[in-house]
Motif scaffolding. Structure first.
Motif, PDB file in Angstrom:
ATOM      1  N   ARG A 238      -1.250  20.975  24.015  1.00  0.00           N
ATOM      2  CA  ARG A 238      -1.493  20.356  22.841  1.00  0.00           C
ATOM      3  C   ARG A 238      -1.554  18.550  23.135  1.00  0.00           C
ATOM      4  O   ARG A 238      -2.376  18.290  21.751  1.00  0.00           O
ATOM      5  CB  ARG A 238      -2.252  20.896  21.605  1.00  0.00           C
ATOM      6  N   GLY A 239       0.126  18.446  23.142  1.00  0.00           N
ATOM      7  CA  GLY A 239       0.348  16.696  23.360  1.00  0.00           C
ATOM      8  C   GLY A 239      -0.395  15.639  23.338  1.00  0.00           C
ATOM      9  O   GLY A 239      -1.315  16.323  24.311  1.00  0.00           O
ATOM     10  N   ILE A 240       0.219  14.731  23.501  1.00  0.00           N
ATOM     11  CA  ILE A 240      -0.399  13.564  23.496  1.00  0.00           C
ATOM     12  C   ILE A 240      -0.050  13.336  25.378  1.00  0.00           C
ATOM     13  O   ILE A 240       1.349  12.868  24.875  1.00  0.00           O
ATOM     14  CB  ILE A 240      -0.260  11.957  22.922  1.00  0.00           C
ATOM     15  N   VAL A 241      -0.485  12.799  26.354  1.00  0.00           N
ATOM     16  CA  VAL A 241      -0.843  12.698  27.534  1.00  0.00           C
ATOM     17  C   VAL A 241      -0.734  10.767  27.571  1.00  0.00           C
ATOM     18  O   VAL A 241      -1.230  10.107  27.086  1.00  0.00           O
ATOM     19  CB  VAL A 241      -1.049  12.812  28.865  1.00  0.00           C
ATOM     20  N   GLY A 242       0.689  10.190  28.370  1.00  0.00           N
ATOM     21  CA  GLY A 242       1.079   8.040  28.202  1.00  0.00           C
ATOM     22  C   GLY A 242       2.273   8.131  29.187  1.00  0.00           C
ATOM     23  O   GLY A 242       2.654   9.261  29.889  1.00  0.00           O
ATOM     24  N   HIS A 243       2.346   6.766  29.454  1.00  0.00           N
ATOM     25  CA  HIS A 243       3.440   6.754  30.143  1.00  0.00           C
ATOM     26  C   HIS A 243       4.529   6.025  29.122  1.00  0.00           C
ATOM     27  O   HIS A 243       4.426   4.919  27.916  1.00  0.00           O
ATOM     28  CB  HIS A 243       2.941   5.432  30.766  1.00  0.00           C
ATOM     29  N   LEU A 244       5.560   6.183  29.420  1.00  0.00           N
ATOM     30  CA  LEU A 244       6.530   5.426  28.897  1.00  0.00           C
ATOM     31  C   LEU A 244       7.856   5.399  29.783  1.00  0.00           C
ATOM     32  O   LEU A 244       8.050   6.211  30.596  1.00  0.00           O
ATOM     33  CB  LEU A 244       7.033   6.988  28.124  1.00  0.00           C
ATOM     34  N   GLY A 245       8.090   4.468  30.060  1.00  0.00           N
ATOM     35  CA  GLY A 245       9.486   3.785  31.203  1.00  0.00           C
ATOM     36  C   GLY A 245       8.895   4.252  32.158  1.00  0.00           C
ATOM     37  O   GLY A 245       9.262   4.251  33.174  1.00  0.00           O
ATOM     38  N   GLY A 246       7.790   4.192  32.937  1.00  0.00           N
ATOM     39  CA  GLY A 246       6.812   4.203  33.551  1.00  0.00           C
ATOM     40  C   GLY A 246       6.341   5.287  34.653  1.00  0.00           C
ATOM     41  O   GLY A 246       6.194   5.407  35.367  1.00  0.00           O
ATOM     42  N   GLU A 247       6.722   6.395  33.195  1.00  0.00           N
ATOM     43  CA  GLU A 247       6.425   7.734  34.209  1.00  0.00           C
ATOM     44  C   GLU A 247       5.740   7.983  33.041  1.00  0.00           C
ATOM     45  O   GLU A 247       5.650   7.951  31.804  1.00  0.00           O
ATOM     46  CB  GLU A 247       8.120   8.310  33.584  1.00  0.00           C
ATOM     47  N   LEU A 248       5.511   9.109  33.482  1.00  0.00           N
ATOM     48  CA  LEU A 248       4.303  10.000  32.785  1.00  0.00           C
ATOM     49  C   LEU A 248       4.725  11.115  31.540  1.00  0.00           C
ATOM     50  O   LEU A 248       5.723  12.362  33.136  1.00  0.00           O
ATOM     51  CB  LEU A 248       2.796  10.799  34.050  1.00  0.00           C
ATOM     52  N   VAL A 249       4.607  11.323  30.450  1.00  0.00           N
ATOM     53  CA  VAL A 249       5.173  11.874  29.549  1.00  0.00           C
ATOM     54  C   VAL A 249       3.876  12.807  28.792  1.00  0.00           C
ATOM     55  O   VAL A 249       2.951  12.401  28.465  1.00  0.00           O
ATOM     56  CB  VAL A 249       5.692  12.077  29.075  1.00  0.00           C
ATOM     57  N   VAL A 250       4.645  13.614  27.857  1.00  0.00           N
ATOM     58  CA  VAL A 250       3.385  14.759  27.452  1.00  0.00           C
ATOM     59  C   VAL A 250       4.630  14.293  25.725  1.00  0.00           C
ATOM     60  O   VAL A 250       5.137  14.710  25.829  1.00  0.00           O
ATOM     61  CB  VAL A 250       2.985  15.619  27.424  1.00  0.00           C
TER      62      VAL A 250
END
Length: 116
Positions: free
Chosen positions: A65-77
């Motif tokens: 149920r987490g939010i998917v996004g980019h952080l430091g150029g990497e795909l994260v949840v």
């Protein structure tokens, strides 16, 4: 999903492509383990990721149920509870290296979503 060393690892279907929601997570139960599946269509590596659904900090099954996004150029949840970020590629935590989610290789194979 750990396979004994004497057995070859095989791809196994866990759901269908139509079960996935772009840029979001869905959860599949595989041999008693909840696996969060994420689909990011424009990702270079196929766009399907499979990581453990259980948040290591809270013990709750919420990662899907987490939010998917980019952080430091990497795909994260981002975990919905404590907001720590896990890399979709390998389940490692950006903020806390001691926290880690199990990760499985995942792919689309025609209409099937498969993990290994």
């Amino acid at each position: 999903m750990d396979v004994p060393a004497h057995e070859p690892q095989a791809w196994r279907p866990v759901c269908r492509r139509q079960d996935l929601v772009p840029h979001s997570g869905v959860v599949a139960l595989v041999e008693g383990v909840q696996i969060a599946l994420f689909y990011v269509p424009q990702a270079e590596d196929g766009g399907v990721y499979a990581i453990e659904n259980r948040d290591p900090r809270s013990g709750a099954n919420v990662i899907g149920r987490g939010i998917v996004g980019h952080l430091g150029g990497e795909l994260v949840v981002a975990s919905p509870l404590y907001k720590q970020h896990f890399r979709l590629a390998d389940g490692s935590c950006v903020q806390y290296p001691d926290q880690r989610l199990r990760a499985w290789r995942a792919r689309l194979n025609a209409d099937a979503v498969e993990i290994r």
